[in-house]
Design a protein around this motif. Structure first.
Motif, short mmCIF file in Angstrom:
data_model
loop_
_atom_site.label_atom_id
_atom_site.label_comp_id
_atom_site.label_asym_id
_atom_site.label_seq_id
_atom_site.Cartn_x
_atom_site.Cartn_y
_atom_site.Cartn_z
N THR A 33 1.00 -1.09 -0.35
CA THR A 33 0.25 0.01 0.10
C THR A 33 1.14 1.14 0.27
N TYR A 80 1.65 2.49 -3.46
CA TYR A 80 0.73 3.64 -4.17
C TYR A 80 1.18 4.59 -3.96
N LEU A 81 1.85 4.86 -2.72
CA LEU A 81 1.43 7.02 -1.69
C LEU A 81 1.91 7.71 -2.90
N ASP A 105 -0.59 8.61 -5.43
CA ASP A 105 -1.33 9.55 -4.92
C ASP A 105 -1.30 10.57 -5.01
N ALA A 125 -1.51 12.07 -8.84
CA ALA A 125 -2.68 12.15 -9.03
C ALA A 125 -3.44 13.32 -7.85
N LEU A 126 -2.95 13.62 -7.11
CA LEU A 126 -3.57 14.73 -6.37
C LEU A 126 -2.52 16.16 -6.38
N HIS A 184 -12.19 12.73 -4.78
CA HIS A 184 -12.57 11.15 -4.82
C HIS A 184 -10.44 11.08 -4.76
N THR A 185 -9.88 12.48 -4.50
CA THR A 185 -8.25 11.72 -5.11
C THR A 185 -8.08 11.81 -3.69
N TRP A 186 -8.60 12.95 -2.56
CA TRP A 186 -8.38 12.99 -1.60
C TRP A 186 -8.86 11.60 -0.81
N VAL A 246 -8.73 8.69 -1.72
CA VAL A 246 -7.65 7.10 -1.76
C VAL A 246 -6.94 7.42 -1.42
N LEU A 247 -6.12 8.45 -1.37
CA LEU A 247 -4.75 9.02 -0.37
C LEU A 247 -5.19 9.67 1.36
N ASN A 294 -5.44 4.81 1.64
CA ASN A 294 -3.65 4.34 1.55
C ASN A 294 -3.35 4.34 3.16
#
Length: 168
Positions: A113, A116-117, A120, A123-124, A131-133, A135-136, A139
């Motif tokens: 996990t 992925y940070l 993330d 993406a942010l 939605h991006t926040w 997911v971050l 995680n």
């Protein structure tokens, strides 16, 4: 101050059970996706891409979608099925280990996990949205729960922190 000993019983770790269910669900969904892709083959994907090209009046000879259309073949589909199946097995094994409060599963989940940070954060930076926040944050919570579990496993049972006495 005393630290309670780590309880190895799986029932003592409801947070790990929640993560196990989440990882198991991801694994099952990946298995369904892999099986569906294998059963359907490349043609439905090719049909969807061709429909997108027609709908948006794109040049059918140049561009990203036509290139993708050319790349979708049975070999590519089999490769995608293999990769998604491997991902599914990974998630299901991790779910099994987390459900049973295994240290290796906490390591697997924490490292996996945490990998992925950076994506993330990227993406942010490029897609500011709730939605991006979400997911971050999700995680980060997963990494925190698993890291906490790993730290608690390493803490010596009933460790006493040396305190100065009044005689000193």
């Amino acid at each position: 101050m005393t630290e309670t000993a780590y309880n190895p019983a799986p029932q003592a770790h409801p947070g790990l059970h929640v993560l196990a269910l989440f990882e198991g669900l991801k694994g099952l969904l990946a298995l369904v996706a892999a099986a569906s892709l294998e059963v359907l083959g490349p043609q439905p994907l090719r049909n969807v891409i061709a429909a997108l090209i027609a709908k948006f009046n794109l040049n059918p000879d140049h561009g990203t979608l036509p290139s993708l259309l050319d790349a979708i073949n049975p070999g590519a589909v089999h490769l995608a099925v293999a990769v998604v199946s491997l991902y599914a097995v990974w998630r299901l094994v991790e779910a099994w280990g987390l459900w049973r409060a295994k240290a290796w599963a906490s390591w697997l989940g924490c490292v996996g996990t945490a990998a992925y940070l950076p994506l993330d954060v990227y993406a942010l930076y490029h897609h500011h949205g709730w939605h991006t926040w979400a997911v971050l944050m999700l995680n980060l919570i997963v990494v925190a729960v698993l890291a906490r579990d790993l730290v608690k496993r390493r803490t010596p049972a009933n460790a006493e922190i040396a305190r100065p006495t009044d005689a000193e």
